[in-house]
Write an enzyme that holds these catalytic residues in place. Sequence first.
Site, PDB file in Angstrom:
ATOM      1  N   ASP A  44       0.828  -1.206   0.000  1.00 38.71           N
ATOM      2  CA  ASP A  44       0.000   0.000   0.000  1.00 38.71           C
ATOM      3  C   ASP A  44       0.864   1.258   0.000  1.00 38.71           C
ATOM      4  OD1 ASP A  44       0.876   0.053   2.610  1.00 38.71           O
ATOM      5  OD2 ASP A  44      -1.112  -0.057   3.532  1.00 38.71           O
ATOM      6  N   SER A  45       2.196   1.089  -0.042  1.00 35.27           N
ATOM      7  CA  SER A  45       3.080   2.226  -0.302  1.00 35.27           C
ATOM      8  C   SER A  45       2.750   2.844  -1.652  1.00 35.27           C
ATOM      9  CB  SER A  45       4.546   1.783  -0.266  1.00 35.27           C
ATOM     10  OG  SER A  45       4.738   0.649  -1.080  1.00 35.27           O
ATOM     11  N   ASP A  83      -0.722  -6.619  -0.356  1.00 31.44           N
ATOM     12  CA  ASP A  83      -0.959  -5.951   0.937  1.00 31.44           C
ATOM     13  C   ASP A  83      -2.459  -5.793   1.169  1.00 31.44           C
ATOM     14  OD1 ASP A  83       0.468  -4.970   3.061  1.00 31.44           O
ATOM     15  OD2 ASP A  83       1.052  -3.097   2.078  1.00 31.44           O
ATOM     16  N   LYS A 113      -0.252  -9.709   3.014  1.00 26.62           N
ATOM     17  CA  LYS A 113       0.444  -9.123   4.160  1.00 26.62           C
ATOM     18  C   LYS A 113      -0.529  -8.225   4.913  1.00 26.62           C
ATOM     19  CE  LYS A 113       3.536  -5.604   3.801  1.00 26.62           C
ATOM     20  NZ  LYS A 113       2.958  -4.592   4.698  1.00 26.62           N
ATOM     21  N   GLU A 115      -0.800  -5.654   8.721  1.00 28.50           N
ATOM     22  CA  GLU A 115      -0.058  -5.022   9.816  1.00 28.50           C
ATOM     23  C   GLU A 115      -0.630  -5.444  11.166  1.00 28.50           C
ATOM     24  OE1 GLU A 115       0.111  -0.771   9.245  1.00 28.50           O
ATOM     25  OE2 GLU A 115       1.045  -0.982   7.267  1.00 28.50           O
ATOM     26  N   GLU A 182       9.531  -3.203  10.493  1.00 29.17           N
ATOM     27  CA  GLU A 182       9.824  -1.872   9.931  1.00 29.17           C
ATOM     28  C   GLU A 182      10.290  -0.906  11.017  1.00 29.17           C
ATOM     29  OE1 GLU A 182       6.929  -0.319   7.203  1.00 29.17           O
ATOM     30  OE2 GLU A 182       7.959   1.625   7.083  1.00 29.17           O
TER      31      GLU A 182
HETATM   32  O1  KIV Z   1       3.425  -1.032   1.561  1.00 25.97           O
HETATM   33  C1  KIV Z   1       4.589  -1.407   1.486  1.00 25.97           C
HETATM   34  O2  KIV Z   1       5.263  -1.276   0.457  1.00 25.97           O
HETATM   35  C2  KIV Z   1       5.191  -2.020   2.664  1.00 25.97           C
HETATM   36  C3  KIV Z   1       6.669  -2.209   2.681  1.00 25.97           C
HETATM   37  C4  KIV Z   1       7.372  -0.925   2.686  1.00 25.97           C
HETATM   38  C5  KIV Z   1       7.089  -3.128   3.742  1.00 25.97           C
HETATM   39  O3  KIV Z   1       4.497  -2.332   3.574  1.00 25.97           O
END
Ligand code: KIV
Length: 287
Positions: A44-45, A83, A113, A115, A182
Amino acid sequence: MRNTVRDFQKMKADGVPITMLTAYDASSARLAEAAGIPAILVGDSLGAVVQGHEFPIPVTLDHIIYHASIVTRVTTTSLIVGDLPFMTYSVSPEQALTNAARLMQEAGVSAVKLEGGEFIAPTIQRMVQAGIPVMAHIGLQPQSVYQVGGLKAQGRDVDSAKQLLRDAEAVQSAGAFGVVIEAVPAPLGEMITKRLEIPTIGIGAGPHCDGQVQVFHDILGLFDAFIPRHTRRYATIGDSIKTALEQYRADVESHAFPTADQSFSMKKDVLAALESADESDLPIESH
Ligand code: KIV
C-alpha cells in the site's frame, strides 16, 4: 514455477538472504523479476509513490487488486505478496478472510500481508487455518500513522521493545510464514530474527534480518517527496528521466524531433495524386 512461501522459508533455513521489492505495474514487476528478485510485494506504499497521497490510508482493496493483478500477469517466478489495506482486515476475522480471498482470487497473489502483532494474531490464525499464507508486519505500521503521530521508529525503549518481541512471537505462533519488521533499532531486529523460526524481512530494522524489503521508487530515486532513512539509492532514475524529458521538449521546440527516422514515408505516386487533386475532392481546405 513461481516461488512459494515454503521456498521463502527454506531460504532462511539455508541461510540465504531474501531480497524483496515492491512493484505496482507491468514495467517495474518485469524489471524486478528480471533482476532475480525472489519476492515482490504489491504494497500500500503505492498510495504515496503512485497515487500521490501522504499516507497509505486512502488505498482501497480494489486499488491493490488492480495493481496486483498486473504484477501477477507479467511475472512467472517471483512470489507475489499483496498488501491488505487499512481497515480491510481488522474489523473481524471474517472480514479478513473475505478480503484476503478476493486478493488471491481476483489478483492471483500467492500470499497476503497485514499489519499488526499480538492484536491481529487470532485473525492470522483463522486465515492460515483457511489456507491463506499470511505475512505479518510489525514495528512501524504505516496504517496506524494517525494514531502514532507520524512515521516514527518503534521499539526504542524497554517496554515497546518487549512488546515487539511479543508481537513477533504471536504472529509466528499464529502461523504467519514471515514477518516484515519496519523501523526498529538494528539490535532489536537481530534479537527478533534470532528468536523466530520464520523469516524476518527488515525495512529499517538493521542488517541481521533474514531479508530486506524496499520500495521500488525509493531505491531508484523515482520518489522525491522525502528519502526514508532506511533507503539506499541505487540509481537516480528520476533525474535521468527529467533530463531526458527536458531534451525531448527542447527537440520538439527546435524541430530537431522528429526526423525522417521517426516518420513514415509515402509512395511518390500517392503523394503526386494527392498534390494534383482538385481542392474540392479533399475534405480539409489548405490554409
Ligand atoms: O506497503 C509497502 O510497500 C510495505 C513495505 C514498505 C514493507 O508495507
